[in-house]
Design a protein around this motif. Structure first.
Motif, PDB file in Angstrom:
ATOM      1  N   TRP A 114       0.826  -1.209   0.000  1.00 23.63           N
ATOM      2  CA  TRP A 114       0.000   0.000   0.000  1.00 23.63           C
ATOM      3  C   TRP A 114       0.862   1.261   0.000  1.00 23.63           C
ATOM      4  CZ3 TRP A 114      -4.718   1.545  -0.999  1.00 23.63           C
ATOM      5  CH2 TRP A 114      -5.125   2.806  -0.560  1.00 23.63           C
ATOM      6  N   TYR A 115       1.890   1.284   0.841  1.00 22.97           N
ATOM      7  CA  TYR A 115       2.778   2.449   0.861  1.00 22.97           C
ATOM      8  C   TYR A 115       3.517   2.597  -0.463  1.00 22.97           C
ATOM      9  CZ  TYR A 115       2.391   4.286   5.582  1.00 22.97           C
ATOM     10  OH  TYR A 115       1.940   4.920   6.710  1.00 22.97           O
ATOM     11  N   LEU A 116       3.873   1.484  -1.064  1.00 22.36           N
ATOM     12  CA  LEU A 116       4.544   1.542  -2.362  1.00 22.36           C
ATOM     13  C   LEU A 116       3.617   2.138  -3.421  1.00 22.36           C
ATOM     14  CD1 LEU A 116       7.372   0.617  -3.350  1.00 22.36           C
ATOM     15  CD2 LEU A 116       6.264  -1.448  -4.215  1.00 22.36           C
ATOM     16  N   LEU A 122       0.855   9.591  -5.086  1.00 19.53           N
ATOM     17  CA  LEU A 122       0.742  10.834  -4.326  1.00 19.53           C
ATOM     18  C   LEU A 122       2.117  11.291  -3.849  1.00 19.53           C
ATOM     19  CD1 LEU A 122      -2.332   9.926  -2.068  1.00 19.53           C
ATOM     20  CD2 LEU A 122      -2.356  11.200  -4.215  1.00 19.53           C
ATOM     21  N   ARG A 123       2.347  12.602  -3.914  1.00 23.31           N
ATOM     22  CA  ARG A 123       3.568  13.210  -3.383  1.00 23.31           C
ATOM     23  C   ARG A 123       3.221  14.568  -2.779  1.00 23.31           C
ATOM     24  NH1 ARG A 123       8.271  11.114  -5.925  1.00 23.31           N
ATOM     25  NH2 ARG A 123       7.861   8.894  -6.233  1.00 23.31           N
ATOM     26  N   TRP A 124       3.810  14.862  -1.629  1.00 22.35           N
ATOM     27  CA  TRP A 124       3.659  16.189  -1.042  1.00 22.35           C
ATOM     28  C   TRP A 124       4.879  16.480  -0.182  1.00 22.35           C
ATOM     29  CZ3 TRP A 124      -0.086  12.366   0.250  1.00 22.35           C
ATOM     30  CH2 TRP A 124       0.141  11.718   1.455  1.00 22.35           C
ATOM     31  N   ALA A 125       5.003  17.725   0.264  1.00 19.83           N
ATOM     32  CA  ALA A 125       6.130  18.098   1.114  1.00 19.83           C
ATOM     33  C   ALA A 125       5.953  17.458   2.487  1.00 19.83           C
ATOM     34  CB  ALA A 125       6.215  19.618   1.240  1.00 19.83           C
ATOM     35  N   PRO A 126       6.892  16.639   2.943  1.00 21.35           N
ATOM     36  CA  PRO A 126       6.719  15.925   4.215  1.00 21.35           C
ATOM     37  C   PRO A 126       6.754  16.862   5.414  1.00 21.35           C
ATOM     38  CG  PRO A 126       8.919  15.558   3.337  1.00 21.35           C
ATOM     39  CD  PRO A 126       8.160  16.303   2.285  1.00 21.35           C
ATOM     40  N   TRP A 175      -5.701  14.346   2.532  1.00 21.25           N
ATOM     41  CA  TRP A 175      -4.472  14.949   2.013  1.00 21.25           C
ATOM     42  C   TRP A 175      -4.208  14.599   0.554  1.00 21.25           C
ATOM     43  CZ3 TRP A 175      -0.785  13.662   6.666  1.00 21.25           C
ATOM     44  CH2 TRP A 175      -1.122  14.489   7.744  1.00 21.25           C
ATOM     45  N   SER A 176      -5.210  14.199  -0.162  1.00 17.85           N
ATOM     46  CA  SER A 176      -5.024  13.897  -1.587  1.00 17.85           C
ATOM     47  C   SER A 176      -6.017  14.696  -2.421  1.00 17.85           C
ATOM     48  CB  SER A 176      -5.201  12.398  -1.840  1.00 17.85           C
ATOM     49  OG  SER A 176      -6.472  11.960  -1.373  1.00 17.85           O
ATOM     50  N   PHE A 181      -3.561  15.205  -9.382  1.00 17.88           N
ATOM     51  CA  PHE A 181      -3.848  14.540 -10.652  1.00 17.88           C
ATOM     52  C   PHE A 181      -4.027  15.514 -11.808  1.00 17.88           C
ATOM     53  CE2 PHE A 181      -5.062  11.685  -7.285  1.00 17.88           C
ATOM     54  CZ  PHE A 181      -4.613  10.455  -7.720  1.00 17.88           C
ATOM     55  N   GLY A 182      -3.828  16.794 -11.565  1.00 19.42           N
ATOM     56  CA  GLY A 182      -3.938  17.759 -12.652  1.00 19.42           C
ATOM     57  C   GLY A 182      -5.339  17.803 -13.236  1.00 19.42           C
ATOM     58  N   ASP A 183      -5.418  17.659 -14.555  1.00 20.24           N
ATOM     59  CA  ASP A 183      -6.705  17.721 -15.245  1.00 20.24           C
ATOM     60  C   ASP A 183      -7.433  16.378 -15.279  1.00 20.24           C
ATOM     61  OD1 ASP A 183      -6.199  20.384 -15.782  1.00 20.24           O
ATOM     62  OD2 ASP A 183      -5.208  19.947 -17.697  1.00 20.24           O
ATOM     63  N   HIS A 184      -6.822  15.345 -14.754  1.00 18.93           N
ATOM     64  CA  HIS A 184      -7.434  14.014 -14.794  1.00 18.93           C
ATOM     65  C   HIS A 184      -8.355  13.847 -13.578  1.00 18.93           C
ATOM     66  CE1 HIS A 184      -4.812  12.509 -18.081  1.00 18.93           C
ATOM     67  NE2 HIS A 184      -3.975  13.402 -17.580  1.00 18.93           N
TER      68      HIS A 184
END
Length: 264
Positions: A114-116, A122-126, A175-176, A181-184
Motif C-alpha cells: 500500500w505504501y509503495l 501521491l507526493r507532497w512536502a513531508p 491529504w489527496s 492529478f492535474g486535469d485528470h
C-alpha cells in the motif's frame, strides 16, 4: 716554414674562450618558457552549501525524499515484526499459530504494498505528521506477531490495527486533493472511491475481529474457533484490499496512458 703554420692549440683555446653572443648564456636555451602560476584555491567554509535553494530545487528534493523515507521507515519496523513472527511461530507450532502467522505475514506484505502504491500516486512536502504516522501505524504490526497462538490478544491487537488502518485511509483521503492529478479528474475520483471502500472495509474488519477477541476472552473453551475465525476474517479482508487496489491502480495508470494490468 714552422713559423708560417697556425698554432692549432691556440686556435682551439680561442674557440673555447670566445665571448658568447649578446643576450645568451652559454648553458641557457635559445627559447625561454613562462610557467603560468597556479590559480589561488578559494577558501572553503565548513557547512557551505553545494546547491542554492530555489523553488525547483525544493520541489525536487521533496519528490525525492518522500517515497524513500516512508518505505525505509516501514521496512525497518516490519523487520522487527518479522523477526518476532518467525520466533513465535516456530517456538509454539500449532494449527492456530500457523494460520495466524500466515495472516500476519500477509498483513506485512499488504502494508508495504500500500505504501509503495501511494508513493507512486501521491507526493507532497513531508511534515512531522508524515514522519509520525508510519511509525505509529507500522508499530501496530508488532503486537500481533508477538501474540501468535493467543486467540484473545491476537484478535484484539489486530482489531486495533484495522482501526488504525481506517484512520490512515481517512487522513490519506483528506491529504489527496485534486491537484495531485492535474486535469485528470476521473483518476482522482477513482482513488477517493478506493479510499472510501477500504476505509469502510477496515472499520468492519476491526469491529468483527474485535468481537472475536472479546468472545475468545469470555469463552475459554473455544479458543481455537475464535482464533481461526478472526484469522479467516483477516485473510478475507487482505484479499479484498489487494484486489480493489490492483484494479483501481490499473485504472488510474490507464488514464495517464500507462499500461499496468492488474496482478501483472
Amino acid at each position: 716554414m714552422a713559423a708560417d703554420l697556425p698554432d692549432i692549440r691556440r686556435s682551439r683555446r680561442h674557440r673555447h674562450t670566445a665571448t658568447p653572443r649578446q643576450g645568451y648564456a652559454p648553458s641557457s636555451p635559445r627559447h625561454s618558457y613562462v610557467i603560468p602560476a597556479e590559480a589561488p584555491v578559494p577558501d572553503v567554509v565548513r557547512g557551505d552549501g553545494i546547491q542554492a535553494l530555489s523553488h525547483d530545487v525544493l520541489v525536487r528534493r521533496s519528490l525525492e525524499i518522500s517515497p524513500g523515507g516512508f518505505i525505509t521507515i516501514i521496512s525497518i519496523i516490519q523487520g522487527v515484526a518479522l523477526a518476532l513472527l518467525a520466533e513465535n511461530t516456530f517456538e509454539k507450532p500449532s494449527l492456530l499459530a500457523g494460520v495466524q502467522s500466515v495472516a500476519t505475514l500477509l498483513i506485512f506484505v499488504v502494508v508495504f504494498y500500500w505504501y509503495l502504491t501511494m508513493s507512486v500516486l501521491l507526493r507532497w512536502a513531508p511534515s512531522f505528521l508524515d514522519a509520525f504516522l508510519p511509525f505509529g501505524y507500522a508499530a501496530l504490526e508488532i503486537p500481533p506477531a508477538f501474540f501468535i497462538g493467543d486467540a484473545r490478544a491476537w484478535n484484539l491487537w489486530l482489531s486495533l490495527f484495522w482501526f488504525g488502518t481506517m484512520a490512515c485511509m481517512m487522513i490519506t483521503r483528506k491529504w489527496s486533493p485534486r491537484s495531485h492529478f492535474g486535469d485528470h479528474v476521473e483518476a482522482h475520483r477513482i482513488l477517493h472511491r478506493l479510499l472510501r471502500e477500504l476505509q469502510t472495509m477496515a472499520g468492519i474488519t476491526a469491529f468483527a475481529v474485535g468481537l472475536c477477541g472479546v468472545f475468545a476472552f469470555l469463552d475459554w473453551t473455544n479458543q481455537l474457533f475464535w482464533g481461526l475465525t478472526g484469522s479467516i476474517i483477516v485473510l478475507f479482508t487482505v484479499g479484498v484490499v489487494v484486489a480493489r487496489t490492483e484494479v483501481c491502480s490499473s485504472q488510474i495508470h490507464a488514464h495517464f496512458g500507462v499500461h499496468r494490468p492488474p496482478f501483472n
